[in-house]
Design an enzyme around this catalytic site. Structure first.
Site, PDB file in Angstrom:
ATOM      1  N   VAL A  11       0.828  -1.207   0.000  1.00 20.56           N
ATOM      2  CA  VAL A  11       0.000   0.000   0.000  1.00 20.56           C
ATOM      3  C   VAL A  11       0.860   1.252   0.000  1.00 20.56           C
ATOM      4  CG1 VAL A  11      -1.691   1.328   1.327  1.00 20.56           C
ATOM      5  CG2 VAL A  11      -1.948  -1.151   1.104  1.00 20.56           C
ATOM      6  N   LYS A 205     -14.239   0.313   4.653  1.00 18.68           N
ATOM      7  CA  LYS A 205     -13.241  -0.615   4.101  1.00 18.68           C
ATOM      8  C   LYS A 205     -13.533  -2.049   4.549  1.00 18.68           C
ATOM      9  CE  LYS A 205      -9.697  -2.504   2.245  1.00 18.68           C
ATOM     10  NZ  LYS A 205      -8.308  -2.136   2.428  1.00 18.68           N
ATOM     11  N   PHE A 250     -16.499 -11.474  -8.589  1.00 16.45           N
ATOM     12  CA  PHE A 250     -16.348 -12.219  -7.335  1.00 16.45           C
ATOM     13  C   PHE A 250     -17.343 -13.373  -7.213  1.00 16.45           C
ATOM     14  CE2 PHE A 250     -14.096  -8.354  -6.517  1.00 16.45           C
ATOM     15  CZ  PHE A 250     -13.012  -8.758  -5.744  1.00 16.45           C
ATOM     16  N   GLY A 258      -7.638 -15.620  -0.185  1.00 16.70           N
ATOM     17  CA  GLY A 258      -6.448 -15.451   0.642  1.00 16.70           C
ATOM     18  C   GLY A 258      -5.946 -14.036   0.501  1.00 16.70           C
ATOM     19  N   CYS A 261      -5.656  -8.945   2.612  1.00 15.28           N
ATOM     20  CA  CYS A 261      -6.825  -8.143   2.988  1.00 15.28           C
ATOM     21  C   CYS A 261      -8.014  -8.962   3.478  1.00 15.28           C
ATOM     22  CB  CYS A 261      -7.253  -7.273   1.808  1.00 15.28           C
ATOM     23  SG  CYS A 261      -6.038  -6.012   1.378  1.00 15.28           S
ATOM     24  N   LYS A 264      -7.754 -11.082   6.874  1.00 12.39           N
ATOM     25  CA  LYS A 264      -7.519 -10.207   8.020  1.00 12.39           C
ATOM     26  C   LYS A 264      -8.700  -9.287   8.283  1.00 12.39           C
ATOM     27  CE  LYS A 264      -4.578  -6.859   7.266  1.00 12.39           C
ATOM     28  NZ  LYS A 264      -5.374  -5.613   7.403  1.00 12.39           N
TER      29      LYS A 264
END
Length: 436
Positions: A11, A205, A250, A258, A261, A264
């Protein structure tokens, strides 16, 4: 505008490089002096398509700089981005020690108004915690802004340069004007900069990634049901993806999500709900499905070999959690490798970018090929774990010659079923009929 970016992971480095591309003066700071020296010498520490060109161009034009000295980095910066790790703790909550530690260090160094931007993915309330740390260590005026990133590894540069939206959380008018000025060049085609309060921005987010993870786990459940009832998940995906309320992205079934992002962020949002005494049933189910899905391909392999794969050799195509990245964090391949090794199998693997990271993690527990064909020699079966483009149209004549038996287990549904029938393969994919 003069910008500082604290942290040079995926990032931070993409953010700093892309901000310099529109004429800003950017200094990226990292405590890893070896990494800083590497970047000063024009060497990228990560693989990300499109980044290298911008990286070298902006270094050459003296807009992009690197240092290990925080004071030098933030001295003249109007805006300071915090792009630091927030790894999951033992209980699933996000570890904010890096973010809060950096905030404390910055507070002791600032001498004039600064905008401190949390670019890392952080739990709701983090802006308040950063503000409290800053206030405890400085009397200088500042603003803390939440500006979550929505960068997809593999297309992160395009995502930054042409975002579908920019989310900014701030109630400070000076900070709002600076952020609007900063992002103006990136949204000239009319995509919105959405301003909101800090807590809503932080939650946005987590909500976005958790919703996308939910779509993936839902389709993996559909795929498992397809196998039981004799349906084809590709047909189901096309049928529901055409509904504009659902959308076609998606919805690809496979061996689980995995990366850095989704695992977690889903875990952190579930933990946040738990801390607020809310039972987030859907999210807990999403995580459960994903853990099961990572091992579904191994179960198919074991069933085919009648429960005994000791001494069998398996060729793996793909190690990264997705194509166009070298990132192996939470990659399904790690779980599959572990299961196969524990059962006594041997493994030869190839990935266009991720092999160095796998070697650093597990060393010589498996062997590695110089290309996708080398790993096939005398293998009892091929397992496809990452949908790299190079795997989509292989030379099946070479595959036939090298594999011990014409057996493929495809965790990414790359090949047409009729093509596999015509080629005479045993072909076992996800959510589709087995052909042989």
């Amino acid at each position: 505008m003069k910008i500082a970016v604290v942290g040079t992971g995926y990032v931070g480095l993409v953010t700093g490089t892309c901000l310099s591309e529109t004429g800003n003066q950017v200094i990226c700071v990292d405590i890893n002096e070896q990494k800083v020296k590497m970047m000063q010498e024009g060497k990228l520490p990560i693989y990300e398509p499109g980044l290298e060109l911008l990286f070298h161009r902006n270094i050459k034009q003296e807009r992009l700089h690197f240092t290990s000295n925080l004071g030098d980095a933030i001295k003249d910066a109007k805006i300071i981005f915090l792009a630091l790790p927030t790894p999951p703790g033992g209980d699933g909550s996000a570890d904010l020690s890096y973010v809060l530690g950096a905030a404390k260090d910055i507070a002791k160094l600032v001498t004039e108004y600064k905008v401190i931007v949390t670019k890392s993915t952080v739990p709701v309330g983090t802006a308040d915690k950063v503000t409290a740390v800053m206030k405890a260590n400085t009397d200088v005026e500042f603003a803390v802004v939440s500006n979550p990133e929505f960068l997809r590894e593999g297309v992160a540069v395009d995502d930054f340069m042409k975002p579908d939206r920019v989310v900014v959380g701030t109630m400070d008018e000076r900070a709002r004007k600076l952020m609007a000025e900063l992002y103006g060049p990136y949204v000239r085609q009319g995509n919105p900069v959405i301003f909101m309060d800090e807590r809503s921005s932080e939650l946005t987010k987590y909500a976005a990634n958790s919703f996308l993870a939910t779509k993936i786990s839902f389709m993996n459940e559909i795929a498992n049901l397809c196998e039981l009832v004799g349906a084809d998940v590709d047909m189901v995906r096309r049928g529901i993806g055409a509904d504009e309320r659902i959308g076609k992205r998606f919805l690809f079934s496979g061996i689980g999500y995995g990366g850095s992002c989704f695992p977690k962020d889903v875990q952190a949002l579930a933990k946040s709900a738990e801390e607020n005494k809310y039972d987030f049933k859907i999210l807990n189910a999403v995580m459960d499905v994903n853990e099961i899905q990572k091992k579904v391909l191994v179960e198919k392999v074991k069933k085919y070999f009648k429960g005994d794969i000791k001494g069998k050799k398996f060729a793996l195509w793909g190690l990264a959690f997705k194509p166009e990245t070298d990132d192996i964090r939470e990659a399904p391949a790690l779980y599959i490798i572990d299961e196969l090794l524990q059962a006594g199998a041997t493994i030869a693997a190839f990935d266009p970018e991720a092999m160095p990271n796998i070697k650093n993690l597990i060393g010589d527990e498996i062997s590695y090929g110089k290309d996708q064909y080398e790993v096939l020699k005398d293998a009892d079966a091929l397992l496809i774990l990452t949908e790299w483009s190079v795997f989509r149209t292989p030379d099946f004549d070479r595959v036939d010659e090298l594999l011990k038996t014409k057996t493929i287990f495809d965790g990414r549904n790359l090949y047409d079923l009729q093509k596999m029938v015509d080629c005479g393969y045993y072909y076992n994919s996800i959510g589709r009929k087995i052909v042989s």
